[in-house]
Design a protein around this motif. Structure first.
Motif: not given
Length: 282
Positions: A50-67
């Motif tokens: 469930a978390l990995d699915a969210v982390m797979a989506v790029p965000r403008k406000k925050v740098r998202v990295q895989p777990v």
């Protein structure tokens, strides 16, 4: 007011309980205590998914990295060639040589990687693991705190010592390290940054009943972007220390002096959807 999260059996449940509690309380909380009773227990795959699915989506406000990327800043699991051996004072010379070589190769390999890793703006002040194995962590050849701690724990193991509280790991600031290690140095008063690296400011190692327990303090814990990876990395680090010293694995406790459910980065509705997905998936 301090928030005590009910201890969980694995890092997945601990992360989810913490996120739920802070999100339900408005999105922020101070002095949040999260405890994992069995840090090396298998993850709950559905929560992680469930978390990995969210982390797979790029965000403008925050740098998202895989777990696993976040986890690797605390312990580079993929770089470590695990021999499957565990230290014992009476292990034969060949086995000890293999165990020591696996740790030495890890330190050397990571030291060679540091100049490249620090070219990333997120790592310009070093990495957590870099500070642990080559203080102050921007290049190789620095003070290896992990090797120091392992040496002291092995000495205690050989003397059949099952209880002590003299080890920490430094990860912040420009603090001085002393010949007798009192921790893993990560932060110091000379470091005046209000945000960013290092959010992890202290790691304490306590030996009790022949098990090593770890307590980590974060000044700002991002519960969606970073917290799960932090728990995973700390758990793997604890497992490495136990393997290299012959002691058992105790509990992992994380104190977030400020915990952030990141409503501003993912929206309140988005965080609620993540929590629902993680719970439904169980």
């Amino acid at each position: 007011m301090s928030v005590y999260i009910e201890p969980a059996a694995n890092i997945s449940e601990a992360w989810l309980r913490t996120l739920e509690r802070v999100a339900d309380g408005g999105g922020h909380a101070v002095n949040v205590i999260t405890t994992v009773t069995d840090p090396l227990a298998p993850e709950t795959e559905t929560i992680r998914a469930a978390l990995d699915a969210v982390m797979a989506v790029p965000r403008k406000k925050v740098r998202v990295q895989p777990v696993d990327t976040v986890s690797g800043t605390l312990f580079p699991h993929e770089v470590y060639a695990d021999t499957g051996l565990t230290f014992s004072p009476d292990m034969d010379d060949d086995a000890l040589a293999k165990l020591d070589a696996s740790a030495a190769d890890l330190y050397e390999c990571y030291g060679e990687m540091l100049p490249i890793l620090t070219t990333d703006t997120a790592n310009q002040n070093g990495t957590y693991f870099g500070r642990m194995v080559s203080w102050p962590g921007k290049t190789g050849g620095g003070r290896n705190q992990l090797a120091d701690r392992i040496k002291h724990f092995r000495s205690a193991r050989a003397r059949n010592v099952g209880q002590r509280n003299l080890e920490d790991i430094a990860v912040g600031g420009e603090a001085d390290l002393f010949d007798m290690p009192e921790g893993l140095q990560v932060y110091a008063a000379s470091d005046l940054r209000e945000y960013g690296f290092p959010c992890l400011v202290h790691v304490d190692l306590t030996l009790y009943q022949n098990r090593i327990s770890m307590a980590a303090t974060y000044r700002h814990q991002y519960l969606v972007t970073k917290a799960y990876g932090n728990l995973l990395g700390l758990s793997r680090l604890l497992g490495f220390l136990a393997q290299q010293t012959g002691y058992g694995v105790g509990e992992l406790m994380v104190n977030a002096t400020f915990a952030d459910a990141e409503h501003s980065n993912y929206t309140k509705a988005g965080v609620a959807e993540l929590i629902t997905a993680a719970n439904v998936a169980q």
